[in-house]
Motif scaffolding. Sequence first.
Motif, short mmCIF file in Angstrom:
data_model
loop_
_atom_site.label_atom_id
_atom_site.label_comp_id
_atom_site.label_asym_id
_atom_site.label_seq_id
_atom_site.Cartn_x
_atom_site.Cartn_y
_atom_site.Cartn_z
N ALA A 12 -5.65 -1.14 3.70
CA ALA A 12 -4.92 -0.30 4.67
C ALA A 12 -3.84 0.35 4.13
O ALA A 12 -3.41 1.37 4.59
CB ALA A 12 -4.65 -1.50 5.84
N THR A 13 -3.12 -0.29 3.22
CA THR A 13 -1.68 0.18 2.62
C THR A 13 -2.12 1.67 2.08
O THR A 13 -1.48 2.24 2.11
CB THR A 13 -0.98 -0.74 1.77
OG1 THR A 13 -0.73 -2.02 2.82
CG2 THR A 13 0.20 -0.09 1.37
N ASN A 14 -3.12 1.27 1.18
CA ASN A 14 -3.74 2.61 0.32
C ASN A 14 -4.14 3.78 1.31
O ASN A 14 -3.90 4.92 0.97
CB ASN A 14 -4.62 2.14 -0.50
CG ASN A 14 -4.09 1.25 -1.73
OD1 ASN A 14 -2.87 1.32 -2.11
ND2 ASN A 14 -4.96 0.49 -2.35
N GLU A 15 -4.79 3.42 2.24
CA GLU A 15 -5.20 4.48 3.04
C GLU A 15 -4.07 5.19 3.91
O GLU A 15 -3.94 6.50 4.08
CB GLU A 15 -5.96 3.77 4.26
CG GLU A 15 -6.70 4.90 5.25
CD GLU A 15 -7.42 6.14 4.84
OE1 GLU A 15 -7.57 7.28 5.27
OE2 GLU A 15 -7.99 5.98 3.41
N ALA A 16 -3.07 4.31 4.36
CA ALA A 16 -1.86 4.99 4.95
C ALA A 16 -0.83 5.82 4.11
O ALA A 16 -0.77 6.95 4.41
CB ALA A 16 -0.80 3.94 5.53
N LEU A 17 -1.30 5.45 2.90
CA LEU A 17 -0.28 6.30 1.65
C LEU A 17 -0.96 7.53 1.39
O LEU A 17 -0.52 8.56 1.18
CB LEU A 17 -0.36 5.45 0.55
CG LEU A 17 0.99 4.37 0.38
CD1 LEU A 17 0.73 3.38 -0.65
CD2 LEU A 17 2.14 4.98 0.66
N ARG A 18 -2.49 7.47 1.53
CA ARG A 18 -3.42 8.76 1.19
C ARG A 18 -2.99 9.65 2.52
O ARG A 18 -2.75 11.06 2.30
CB ARG A 18 -4.82 8.38 1.34
CG ARG A 18 -5.52 8.04 0.05
CD ARG A 18 -6.81 8.14 -0.18
NE ARG A 18 -7.42 6.85 0.45
CZ ARG A 18 -7.30 5.64 -0.02
NH1 ARG A 18 -6.81 5.46 -1.39
NH2 ARG A 18 -7.77 4.41 0.44
N LYS A 19 -2.83 9.15 3.79
CA LYS A 19 -2.53 10.13 5.03
C LYS A 19 -1.29 10.78 4.52
O LYS A 19 -0.93 11.90 4.99
CB LYS A 19 -2.45 9.11 6.10
CG LYS A 19 -3.78 8.62 6.56
CD LYS A 19 -3.50 7.87 8.00
CE LYS A 19 -4.93 7.73 8.55
NZ LYS A 19 -4.90 6.96 9.94
N VAL A 20 -0.21 10.21 3.99
CA VAL A 20 1.02 10.56 4.01
C VAL A 20 0.71 11.89 2.80
O VAL A 20 1.35 12.77 2.80
CB VAL A 20 2.36 9.61 3.08
CG1 VAL A 20 3.37 10.59 2.76
CG2 VAL A 20 2.51 8.32 4.26
#
Length: 118
Positions: free
Chosen positions: A86-94
Amino acid sequence: MAKRGGFPGGGIPGNMNNLMKQAQKMQKQMEENQRALEEKEFTAAAGGGVVEVTVSGKREVTKVTLKEEVVDPDDIEMLEDLIVAATNEALRKVEEESAAVMSKLTGGLGGMGGGFPF
């Protein structure tokens, strides 16, 4: 004695002056867009929504939400994996938002100097 380099009259030619003004305007827009991006939050989920992570535009984790059913003392490893996902996906969104803002600002120019006439 002849002067070396420079431009006749010692000033910056009109086209160069306009280019400098455009570059300054673009830099100001980039700074404004960066500030706006840093104020946004990006949330991503993993495991069908049992783990949610929120990241700021500054790429800092601001919130982790866990559904009760994902907390299994016998399977801590799965919970850790879901948090990482989930953290990696949120960072990808940024990163996607940042790239989209930059692309819009630069008009889709490629790498450094791409599209400039010099």
